[in-house]
Design a protein around this motif. Structure first.
Motif, PDB file in Angstrom:
ATOM      1  N   LEU A 101     -40.832 -22.298  39.310  1.00 21.07           N
ATOM      2  CA  LEU A 101     -41.699 -21.834  38.230  1.00 21.07           C
ATOM      3  C   LEU A 101     -41.251 -22.416  36.893  1.00 21.07           C
ATOM      4  O   LEU A 101     -40.085 -22.308  36.525  1.00 21.07           O
ATOM      5  N   GLN A 102     -42.196 -23.016  36.178  1.00 21.93           N
ATOM      6  CA  GLN A 102     -41.951 -23.509  34.824  1.00 21.93           C
ATOM      7  C   GLN A 102     -42.532 -22.495  33.850  1.00 21.93           C
ATOM      8  O   GLN A 102     -43.729 -22.219  33.867  1.00 21.93           O
ATOM      9  N   ALA A 103     -41.686 -21.911  33.008  1.00 23.99           N
ATOM     10  CA  ALA A 103     -42.131 -20.858  32.094  1.00 23.99           C
ATOM     11  C   ALA A 103     -42.557 -21.442  30.756  1.00 23.99           C
ATOM     12  O   ALA A 103     -41.910 -22.344  30.226  1.00 23.99           O
ATOM     13  N   ALA A 104     -43.631 -20.877  30.195  1.00 22.99           N
ATOM     14  CA  ALA A 104     -44.090 -21.318  28.876  1.00 22.99           C
ATOM     15  C   ALA A 104     -43.166 -20.806  27.779  1.00 22.99           C
ATOM     16  O   ALA A 104     -42.987 -21.468  26.765  1.00 22.99           O
ATOM     17  N   TRP A 105     -42.568 -19.636  27.974  1.00 17.72           N
ATOM     18  CA  TRP A 105     -41.678 -19.085  26.961  1.00 17.72           C
ATOM     19  C   TRP A 105     -40.685 -18.125  27.590  1.00 17.72           C
ATOM     20  O   TRP A 105     -40.902 -17.593  28.657  1.00 17.72           O
ATOM     21  N   MET A 106     -39.575 -17.944  26.863  1.00 16.19           N
ATOM     22  CA  MET A 106     -38.513 -17.025  27.269  1.00 16.19           C
ATOM     23  C   MET A 106     -38.313 -15.986  26.163  1.00 16.19           C
ATOM     24  O   MET A 106     -38.103 -16.353  25.009  1.00 16.19           O
ATOM     25  N   TYR A 107     -38.369 -14.727  26.521  1.00 13.17           N
ATOM     26  CA  TYR A 107     -38.148 -13.649  25.559  1.00 13.17           C
ATOM     27  C   TYR A 107     -36.725 -13.136  25.742  1.00 13.17           C
ATOM     28  O   TYR A 107     -36.367 -12.620  26.808  1.00 13.17           O
ATOM     29  N   PRO A 108     -35.837 -13.269  24.726  1.00 13.59           N
ATOM     30  CA  PRO A 108     -34.436 -12.859  24.881  1.00 13.59           C
ATOM     31  C   PRO A 108     -34.277 -11.350  24.909  1.00 13.59           C
ATOM     32  O   PRO A 108     -34.896 -10.626  24.138  1.00 13.59           O
ATOM     33  N   LEU A 109     -33.414 -10.881  25.809  1.00 14.12           N
ATOM     34  CA  LEU A 109     -33.180  -9.451  25.994  1.00 14.12           C
ATOM     35  C   LEU A 109     -31.726  -9.066  25.715  1.00 14.12           C
ATOM     36  O   LEU A 109     -31.281  -7.991  26.100  1.00 14.12           O
ATOM     37  N   GLY A 110     -30.982  -9.967  25.069  1.00 13.33           N
ATOM     38  CA  GLY A 110     -29.584  -9.678  24.799  1.00 13.33           C
ATOM     39  C   GLY A 110     -28.686 -10.085  25.953  1.00 13.33           C
ATOM     40  O   GLY A 110     -29.107 -10.784  26.875  1.00 13.33           O
ATOM     41  N   ALA A 111     -27.442  -9.639  25.912  1.00 11.24           N
ATOM     42  CA  ALA A 111     -26.463 -10.030  26.924  1.00 11.24           C
ATOM     43  C   ALA A 111     -25.680  -8.803  27.372  1.00 11.24           C
ATOM     44  O   ALA A 111     -25.605  -7.796  26.665  1.00 11.24           O
ATOM     45  N   VAL A 112     -25.093  -8.901  28.573  1.00 12.73           N
ATOM     46  CA  VAL A 112     -24.242  -7.834  29.100  1.00 12.73           C
ATOM     47  C   VAL A 112     -22.958  -8.450  29.635  1.00 12.73           C
ATOM     48  O   VAL A 112     -22.944  -9.600  30.089  1.00 12.73           O
ATOM     49  N   ALA A 115     -18.324  -8.105  34.125  1.00 14.09           N
ATOM     50  CA  ALA A 115     -17.134  -7.432  34.668  1.00 14.09           C
ATOM     51  C   ALA A 115     -16.142  -7.316  33.523  1.00 14.09           C
ATOM     52  O   ALA A 115     -15.169  -8.062  33.443  1.00 14.09           O
ATOM     53  N   ARG A 116     -16.367  -6.380  32.632  1.00 21.38           N
ATOM     54  CA  ARG A 116     -15.731  -6.356  31.309  1.00 21.38           C
ATOM     55  C   ARG A 116     -14.207  -6.333  31.343  1.00 21.38           C
ATOM     56  O   ARG A 116     -13.570  -6.829  30.412  1.00 21.38           O
ATOM     57  N   ALA A 117     -13.595  -5.782  32.391  1.00 22.13           N
ATOM     58  CA  ALA A 117     -12.145  -5.662  32.397  1.00 22.13           C
ATOM     59  C   ALA A 117     -11.443  -6.841  33.057  1.00 22.13           C
ATOM     60  O   ALA A 117     -10.243  -7.028  32.869  1.00 22.13           O
ATOM     61  N   VAL A 118     -12.198  -7.653  33.834  1.00 22.98           N
ATOM     62  CA  VAL A 118     -11.529  -8.705  34.616  1.00 22.98           C
ATOM     63  C   VAL A 118     -12.076 -10.098  34.364  1.00 22.98           C
ATOM     64  O   VAL A 118     -11.509 -11.080  34.851  1.00 22.98           O
ATOM     65  N   SER A 119     -13.175 -10.234  33.618  1.00 21.44           N
ATOM     66  CA  SER A 119     -13.763 -11.553  33.396  1.00 21.44           C
ATOM     67  C   SER A 119     -14.342 -11.654  32.000  1.00 21.44           C
ATOM     68  O   SER A 119     -14.838 -10.660  31.444  1.00 21.44           O
ATOM     69  N   THR A 120     -14.308 -12.873  31.445  1.00 22.69           N
ATOM     70  CA  THR A 120     -14.894 -13.109  30.127  1.00 22.69           C
ATOM     71  C   THR A 120     -16.399 -13.351  30.193  1.00 22.69           C
ATOM     72  O   THR A 120     -17.062 -13.418  29.155  1.00 22.69           O
ATOM     73  N   GLU A 121     -16.951 -13.493  31.378  1.00 16.64           N
ATOM     74  CA  GLU A 121     -18.362 -13.857  31.529  1.00 16.64           C
ATOM     75  C   GLU A 121     -19.288 -12.810  30.927  1.00 16.64           C
ATOM     76  O   GLU A 121     -19.113 -11.612  31.123  1.00 16.64           O
ATOM     77  N   ARG A 122     -20.284 -13.296  30.198  1.00 16.78           N
ATOM     78  CA  ARG A 122     -21.419 -12.486  29.776  1.00 16.78           C
ATOM     79  C   ARG A 122     -22.669 -13.077  30.392  1.00 16.78           C
ATOM     80  O   ARG A 122     -22.785 -14.298  30.535  1.00 16.78           O
ATOM     81  N   SER A 123     -23.620 -12.244  30.734  1.00 18.48           N
ATOM     82  CA  SER A 123     -24.883 -12.730  31.268  1.00 18.48           C
ATOM     83  C   SER A 123     -25.970 -12.513  30.221  1.00 18.48           C
ATOM     84  O   SER A 123     -26.178 -11.394  29.742  1.00 18.48           O
ATOM     85  N   HIS A 124     -26.647 -13.589  29.845  1.00 17.54           N
ATOM     86  CA  HIS A 124     -27.731 -13.543  28.873  1.00 17.54           C
ATOM     87  C   HIS A 124     -29.041 -13.296  29.625  1.00 17.54           C
ATOM     88  O   HIS A 124     -29.371 -14.028  30.562  1.00 17.54           O
ATOM     89  N   LEU A 125     -29.771 -12.281  29.196  1.00 18.06           N
ATOM     90  CA  LEU A 125     -30.936 -11.805  29.936  1.00 18.06           C
ATOM     91  C   LEU A 125     -32.233 -12.262  29.258  1.00 18.06           C
ATOM     92  O   LEU A 125     -32.337 -12.244  28.029  1.00 18.06           O
ATOM     93  N   PHE A 126     -33.221 -12.634  30.092  1.00 13.84           N
ATOM     94  CA  PHE A 126     -34.477 -13.142  29.551  1.00 13.84           C
ATOM     95  C   PHE A 126     -35.668 -12.632  30.364  1.00 13.84           C
ATOM     96  O   PHE A 126     -35.566 -12.410  31.579  1.00 13.84           O
ATOM     97  N   LEU A 127     -36.788 -12.488  29.660  1.00 14.03           N
ATOM     98  CA  LEU A 127     -38.087 -12.240  30.273  1.00 14.03           C
ATOM     99  C   LEU A 127     -38.894 -13.526  30.166  1.00 14.03           C
ATOM    100  O   LEU A 127     -39.005 -14.104  29.077  1.00 14.03           O
ATOM    101  N   ALA A 128     -39.430 -14.006  31.285  1.00 13.39           N
ATOM    102  CA  ALA A 128     -40.197 -15.257  31.299  1.00 13.39           C
ATOM    103  C   ALA A 128     -41.643 -14.971  31.663  1.00 13.39           C
ATOM    104  O   ALA A 128     -41.937 -14.110  32.499  1.00 13.39           O
TER     105      ALA A 128
END
Length: 272
Positions: A101-112, A115-128
């Motif tokens: 799927l090719q999306a016309a736009w992405m609506y940002p929903l922030g990040a979460v 695994a806050r205590a064991v990893s630096t990774e954040r996941s950025h959330l989007f609505l397409a």
């Protein structure tokens, strides 16, 4: 004791680096806790990721994939952000590679924090939305199964799971966070979405009340388009109306198109 109540890092050592371009690193920091005690803090330094909830004609795009640590998980499309890549660009790329799927736009929903205590990774959330199928974008190296699920199946899944009725549709924390934030958007954009058992006239009436209000609930017409897709996107008449609105939503004919859409939805609602 740290007067601001925050942790302090003194130095860091990498025990192992691997994964794509060696960007995932098992790291141990010497850190000072807020109470002033120095400790060894092991963690995984990992790049940020994205997760995308894509709605196309009443269906939410899902992927089922076998993961080494957790077995087969069904979740929303997503993956790691590449170096020097913006989160929205990564979201579009991952959506295309995993679903076609090719999306016309992405609506940002922030990040979460995943695994806050064991990893630096954040996941950025989007609505397409405004998605166009294009199988040429699929990544041949991905081993996954594509699925389309109804909105109600997803948002009601956890409640049914707690009642022992069935397994939840999503098993990934970032996917669940994305679903929750999109659900909040939908509730702020219009009235309750029609039931999946509603016929076209009843669904069209619910959609008409939202369109006739002129987007009074939410300022961004693109989010209203998503609401309309969930309301009437499973019907051929609704799909045709959505295609026309998507084609002009940011052009000079937008106002006239929304007025025409309200008229057509009212007409559909009378066909009982």
């Amino acid at each position: 004791m740290n007067s601001d109540g925050q942790w302090r890092k003194r130095h860091s050592r990498i025990l192992f680096a691997g994964g794509p371009h060696s960007r995932i690193r098992l790291t141990v920091d010497q850190a000072v806790r807020p109470d002033g005690v120095t400790v060894e803090y092991p963690h995984v330094a990992a790049p940020d990721s994205v997760r995308v909830l894509a709605i196309h004609r009443g269906q939410v795009a899902m992927v089922a994939q076998d993961h080494y640590l957790h077995g087969t998980i069904t979740d929303l499309p997503g993956g790691l952000i590449e170096e020097d890549e913006q989160p929205a660009d990564a979201a579009g790329r991952e959506l295309a590679e995993e679903t076609g799927l090719q999306a016309a736009w992405m609506y940002p929903l922030g990040a979460v924090a995943t695994a806050r205590a064991v990893s630096t990774e954040r996941s950025h959330l989007f609505l397409a939305h405004g998605c166009v199928p294009d199988d040429r974008a699929l990544d041949a190296g991905e081993s996954l199964q594509l699925q389309g699920r109804s909105w109600h199946d997803l948002v009601d899944g956890d409640a049914r799971a707690l009642q022992g009725a069935k397994l939840p549709a999503l098993a990934d924390a970032a996917s669940l966070a994305t679903l929750h934030r999109v659900d909040t958007l939908m509730r702020s954009s219009g009235d309750n979405l029609p039931s999946p058992d509603d016929d076209l006239p009843k669904a069209a009436w619910a959609a008409y009340t939202v369109v006739a209000a002129g987007g009074a609930h939410f300022a961004d017409d693109r989010v209203i388009l998503v609401w309309l897709d969930l309301a009437v996107g499973r019907f051929a008449e609704g799909q045709a109306l959505l295609a026309e609105l998507e084609a002009v939503y940011d052009g000079p004919d937008t106002e006239a198109a929304w007025a025409q859409a309200a008229h057509r939805l009212w007409f559909m609602a009378q066909q009982r």
